[in-house]
Design a protein around this motif. Sequence first.
Motif, PDB file in Angstrom:
ATOM      1  N   ILE A  80      41.891  39.923 -32.257  1.00  0.00           N
ATOM      2  CA  ILE A  80      41.556  40.139 -33.660  1.00  0.00           C
ATOM      3  C   ILE A  80      40.074  39.816 -33.834  1.00  0.00           C
ATOM      4  CG2 ILE A  80      41.975  39.384 -36.024  1.00  0.00           C
ATOM      5  CD1 ILE A  80      44.861  38.724 -35.120  1.00  0.00           C
ATOM      6  N   VAL A  81      39.370  40.727 -34.461  1.00  0.00           N
ATOM      7  CA  VAL A  81      37.942  40.572 -34.707  1.00  0.00           C
ATOM      8  C   VAL A  81      37.742  40.400 -36.204  1.00  0.00           C
ATOM      9  CG1 VAL A  81      35.679  41.685 -34.550  1.00  0.00           C
ATOM     10  CG2 VAL A  81      37.336  41.931 -32.682  1.00  0.00           C
ATOM     11  N   GLY A  82      36.919  39.447 -36.572  1.00  0.00           N
ATOM     12  CA  GLY A  82      36.623  39.233 -37.985  1.00  0.00           C
ATOM     13  C   GLY A  82      35.312  38.518 -38.166  1.00  0.00           C
ATOM     14  N   LEU A  83      34.985  38.287 -39.425  1.00  0.00           N
ATOM     15  CA  LEU A  83      33.727  37.630 -39.788  1.00  0.00           C
ATOM     16  C   LEU A  83      32.533  38.334 -39.155  1.00  0.00           C
ATOM     17  CD1 LEU A  83      34.771  33.878 -39.568  1.00  0.00           C
ATOM     18  CD2 LEU A  83      34.612  35.322 -41.601  1.00  0.00           C
ATOM     19  N   VAL A  84      32.609  39.669 -39.150  1.00  0.00           N
ATOM     20  CA  VAL A  84      31.489  40.463 -38.653  1.00  0.00           C
ATOM     21  C   VAL A  84      30.435  40.484 -39.753  1.00  0.00           C
ATOM     22  CG1 VAL A  84      30.744  42.735 -37.867  1.00  0.00           C
ATOM     23  CG2 VAL A  84      33.029  41.879 -37.255  1.00  0.00           C
ATOM     24  N   GLY A  94      19.949  47.640 -37.129  1.00  0.00           N
ATOM     25  CA  GLY A  94      20.738  47.932 -35.938  1.00  0.00           C
ATOM     26  C   GLY A  94      21.487  46.740 -35.366  1.00  0.00           C
ATOM     27  N   HIS A  95      21.370  45.583 -36.004  1.00  0.00           N
ATOM     28  CA  HIS A  95      22.032  44.389 -35.463  1.00  0.00           C
ATOM     29  C   HIS A  95      23.550  44.452 -35.620  1.00  0.00           C
ATOM     30  CE1 HIS A  95      18.100  42.811 -34.792  1.00  0.00           C
ATOM     31  NE2 HIS A  95      17.821  42.696 -36.078  1.00  0.00           N
ATOM     32  N   GLY A  96      24.040  45.168 -36.616  1.00  0.00           N
ATOM     33  CA  GLY A  96      25.484  45.327 -36.776  1.00  0.00           C
ATOM     34  C   GLY A  96      26.094  46.077 -35.602  1.00  0.00           C
ATOM     35  N   ARG A  97      25.453  47.151 -35.206  1.00  0.00           N
ATOM     36  CA  ARG A  97      25.936  47.907 -34.032  1.00  0.00           C
ATOM     37  C   ARG A  97      25.838  47.060 -32.768  1.00  0.00           C
ATOM     38  NH1 ARG A  97      26.466  53.682 -34.829  1.00  0.00           N
ATOM     39  NH2 ARG A  97      25.773  54.175 -36.934  1.00  0.00           N
ATOM     40  N   GLU A  98      24.772  46.283 -32.676  1.00  0.00           N
ATOM     41  CA  GLU A  98      24.594  45.425 -31.495  1.00  0.00           C
ATOM     42  C   GLU A  98      25.683  44.359 -31.425  1.00  0.00           C
ATOM     43  OE1 GLU A  98      22.614  43.960 -27.975  1.00  0.00           O
ATOM     44  OE2 GLU A  98      22.484  45.864 -29.046  1.00  0.00           O
ATOM     45  N   CYS A 130      31.041  52.740 -34.039  1.00  0.00           N
ATOM     46  CA  CYS A 130      31.013  51.717 -32.988  1.00  0.00           C
ATOM     47  C   CYS A 130      32.182  51.868 -32.003  1.00  0.00           C
ATOM     48  CB  CYS A 130      31.038  50.324 -33.619  1.00  0.00           C
ATOM     49  SG  CYS A 130      29.545  49.936 -34.560  1.00  0.00           S
ATOM     50  N   GLY A 131      32.954  52.960 -32.120  1.00  0.00           N
ATOM     51  CA  GLY A 131      34.034  53.241 -31.172  1.00  0.00           C
ATOM     52  C   GLY A 131      35.430  52.846 -31.619  1.00  0.00           C
TER      53      GLY A 131
END
Length: 182
Positions: A80-84, A94-98, A130-131
Amino acid sequence: MPLTWTVAREGDLGTADHTELAAMLATAYPQYPGKFTGTRSWLGARPEARVVGRDGEVAAHAGVVRRFVRAGDTDQLVAIVGLVGVRPDLAGAGHGREVMARTAALLDDLAVPFGLLLCDAHLTGFYTACGWHARPCASTTLAFDPWNPAAERVDVPAMVLPVRAALADWPRGDLRWNTQQV
């Protein structure tokens, strides 16, 4: 300006780390006033690992925790991914994609079949780029959330990232989130 990136395991973080993370997350998530205060650098479940970008201070972040969720009749292992988030003064650089590319690499290191996240509908284009893939389902039911005790079913996109399995292997059916979100 390029960021310096690290993967931090939760057990390796100290008080100063959590204070710094909480301060950045408070700016990235203004819709949760008072939730990221002091050393509280998580919202629901605490991450087991974090992808952190710094430019002298925390600039970008994503939290990850491995769990099983119920998809249809299948107990599915996911990360589970969160707090992006990216610090607002760095938005559009571009830091979000990174952070998402580095998070995908972490998920591969964790050898999970899929990544899973919930997001607001207006963010699906970002995650798709981002896929990640919108997961078709009739409903998503969350486990009890102490921050929002009335929430049971949510109408937000669930996004899946195939990591060590093919997208076609994702189980069909409603999603039961048997843990808190990150």
